[in-house]
Design an enzyme around this catalytic site. Structure first.
Site, PDB file in Angstrom:
ATOM      1  CB  CYS A   1      -0.889  -0.002   1.243  1.00  0.00           C
ATOM      2  SG  CYS A   1      -1.844   1.513   1.507  1.00  0.00           S
TER       3      CYS A   1
ATOM      4  CB  CYS B   1      -3.011   3.804  -5.311  1.00  0.00           C
ATOM      5  SG  CYS B   1      -4.226   2.807  -4.390  1.00  0.00           S
TER       6      CYS B   1
END
Length: 259
Positions: A73, A183
């Protein structure tokens, strides 16, 4: 040599894009994946909240015997990985937007970065961008609303196309020739992005680089699994099991875990 699993966590299902790259490069490694979909997205949260969630995920994976943890992440990496490395005695692999290759390869001297608010506002992102963007026009765009759509199975929806149209417009107007996906959810947008961007724009994500770094760190720490056995890959989510199952293309068993 270690047959212990690699741990991977993300604020939901996006980190499966990293998992797929790791499995392609390291097919014999056992893995445990945590999808913290209940708390997705991490991007709008403050640093203290992000750190608390990352510690919770890390400790759950350590309790399951993981030998290395991939923070799959970008927001979690940029806000928490330094603290995690100081607090826990296992190697951590982080995810950073691939600004360096985009900046070095750009011919128009204009690149776009699509990322979460938590990544774009982090100190680590600022330092990386400052280091590699000299002479480059960097168009930063917060991808508000993208992660929730992916997390609810609406990756290819008209709503997503409308949102991306708004976000890509200033990048296209600035003549970008590279777009960096900041992302781990965003690689699932690549088919849409290819349709919506000019053909010469190169899409860059960090998946393969992360897999290579995972292999390097395992080798350096003598943690590679060299036994040629069928690897066990466990998936846990505190969100919708069916959505994680679908994005994994039904090739793995997914279990619900309240964490």
């Amino acid at each position: 040599m270690s047959i212990k699993p690699i741990g991977i966590f993300d604020s939901g299902i996006g980190g499966t894009s990293i998992f797929k790259e790791i499995k392609a490069l390291l097919p014999y490694e056992h893995t445990i994946y945590l999808a913290d979909s209940k708390n997705a997205p991490y991007g709008p949260k403050d640093k203290a909240q992000i750190l608390e969630l990352c510690k919770k995920n890390t400790e759950l994976l350590l309790n399951k015997g993981c030998k290395l943890i991939v923070v799959a992440c970008n927001t979690a990496t940029t806000n928490a990985i330094k603290t995690l490395r100081e607090a826990y005695d296992v190697p951590f692999i982080g995810i950073e937007p691939a600004i360096k290759p985009a900046s070095l390869q750009s011919k128009t001297k204009s690149v776009g970065i699509l990322a979460t608010k938590g990544t774009l506002s982090s100190e680590l992102f600022y330092k990386t961008t400052d280091l590699f963007s000299n002479g480059i026009n960097v168009i930063e765009q917060t991808g508000d609303g993208i992660v929730p759509l992916i997390e609810t199975g609406k990756t290819n929806s008209e709503e997503m196309k409308t949102l991306l149209g708004v976000y890509l417009k200033p990048m296209i107007a600035s003549d970008i020739d590279h777009i960096v996906l900041g992302c781990t959810h965003y690689p699932y947008l690549i088919p849409l992005l290819k349709d919506m961007l000019p053909k010469h724009v190169k899409i860059i994500d960090s998946g393969l680089a992360v897999a290579k770094q995972t292999k390097n760190i395992l080798e350096q720490n003598n943690l590679l699994n060299t036994e040629v056995l069928d690897a066990t890959n466990l998936f846990y989510t505190n969100g919708n099991v069916a959505i994680l199952d679908a994005i994994l293309e039904h090739n793995f068993n997914v279990s619900y875990l309240n964490f």
